[in-house]
Write an enzyme that holds these catalytic residues in place. Sequence first.
Site, mmCIF file in Angstrom:
data_model
loop_
_atom_site.group_PDB
_atom_site.id
_atom_site.type_symbol
_atom_site.label_atom_id
_atom_site.label_comp_id
_atom_site.label_asym_id
_atom_site.label_seq_id
_atom_site.Cartn_x
_atom_site.Cartn_y
_atom_site.Cartn_z
ATOM 1 C CE1 TYR A 1 41.380 40.814 41.579
ATOM 2 C CE2 TYR A 1 42.877 41.845 43.152
ATOM 3 C CZ TYR A 1 42.019 41.937 42.070
ATOM 4 O OH TYR A 1 41.792 43.162 41.473
ATOM 5 C CG ASP B 1 50.178 38.161 43.738
ATOM 6 O OD1 ASP B 1 50.767 39.096 44.325
ATOM 7 O OD2 ASP B 1 49.118 38.306 43.099
ATOM 8 C CE LYS C 1 46.581 45.210 47.924
ATOM 9 N NZ LYS C 1 46.150 43.963 47.393
#
Length: 448
Positions: free
Chosen positions: A144, A236, A265
């Site tokens: 993702y 990522d 994040k």
Amino acid sequence: MTRNREASRALYDRALSVMPGGVNSSVRATQPYPTFVRKGDGAHVIDHDGNRYIDYVMGYGPLLLGHDMPESISAAVQRAASEGPMYGAPTEVEVDLAEFVARHVPSVEMVRFVNSGTEATVSAVRLARGFTGRNKIVVMQGGYHGAQESTLVEGDAEHPRPSTSGIPQSFAEHTLPVPFNDEERVREVFERHGEDVAAVLVEPVLGNTGIVMPEDGYHETLRGLCDDYGSLLVFDEVITGFRVGGLQCAQGKFGVTPDLTTFGKIVGGGFPVGAIGGRADIVEHFSPSGDVFQSGTFSGHPVTMAAGLATLEFCAENDVYDHVNALGEQLREGLTDIVADYAPEYTVVGTDSMFKVVFSRATTDPQSEPCSAGCRQDPECARYGECPKTGADVANAENQRWDRLFRPFMEGEGVLLPANQFESQFVSYAHTEADVEETLSAYEAFFE
Ligand SMILES: *Cc1c(COP(=O)(O)O)cnc(C)c1O
């Protein structure tokens, strides 16, 4: 335990009239209706009916320190906000945060800050294409990278297709999905398409369909293929960054150096953030120093930068990673024992402060010693042949049971978990051993 959740129900009723699905991010629409949070308190959240929960959602990753900002962070955030929220001109704090990231993350020499993980991966893909002059990107099935066109693609390298409506098939044709941990398949794809591959985009640990750890040597294989074919390796690290492997991130823990890294994040200390870091000769291709256009009104937002810098400095000066990793291990070990007793077909996964029980359908022995604190893809473990190794393996688990029975049960026990089987659970610096014990009792109550 049944709890009064009438206020959440009523708020969701109102929300459904004015917001699609009643939420602003799809994953929040939990069964049968979401818990509306009124406020955080350390490792806990309190909902609109006054119920208190031990929280393992932790904002879906950003809240490494829990819900209360330590004094130094709160002071930095309030100072930045009170001086005017943003300017559209550079500030000192973004230089400070960029220097911090470059100092600690092995592959990063330069960094561009943006406003979300999605924006980071969009920009990283554009940068890789601009730098290499190639169009194709290799992604992992079940990986993702945010809500972006180039990566919302499923199928395989020969038959890629959009995984959502709204994306033209002609866009998906530039994306080559491969199964995580399958060295042979990615080699084949490079043999066929290598000259056209701008980048491999991979989460070092699958954290959004997982948690799936890499097999020994998998990232080294990706590194080697990218070197051989002149493609870029992009990690990522939006979830793993400043969580797995501490301040050096997962790339430091695994000892593999990507060309580019995306962050999000934690690096914004709980405020909206993303970043693209990497080799200076690549990152300098971003405008205005280079020819790959990239820009943003809110990028490098002073409040976010202040929160991110104060958070990472707090982590550097305190025992944050020791604390969260020890509790993570305690949870994974406890869960491995519970699952061995009551549900031996299930698999405990995770590393550092990430953990999950995948409701897998294994028929062989339960996890043994090498993987007793979370699946390590270790050939010495009795479960090795059946542990989840790809996104598809996790997707084949008992997801309905997890979403519709298990998660609501845990909510009733006062333990708040993410919406579904796929999303990681996170331990924060605010969690305690008592929280862990209460959590393990709740799991046991469901399984026994
Ligand atoms: C969360 C996440 C993203 C997307 O970040 P947003 O801030 O939600 O846009 C991208 N990649 C990974 C690995 C993530 O976990």
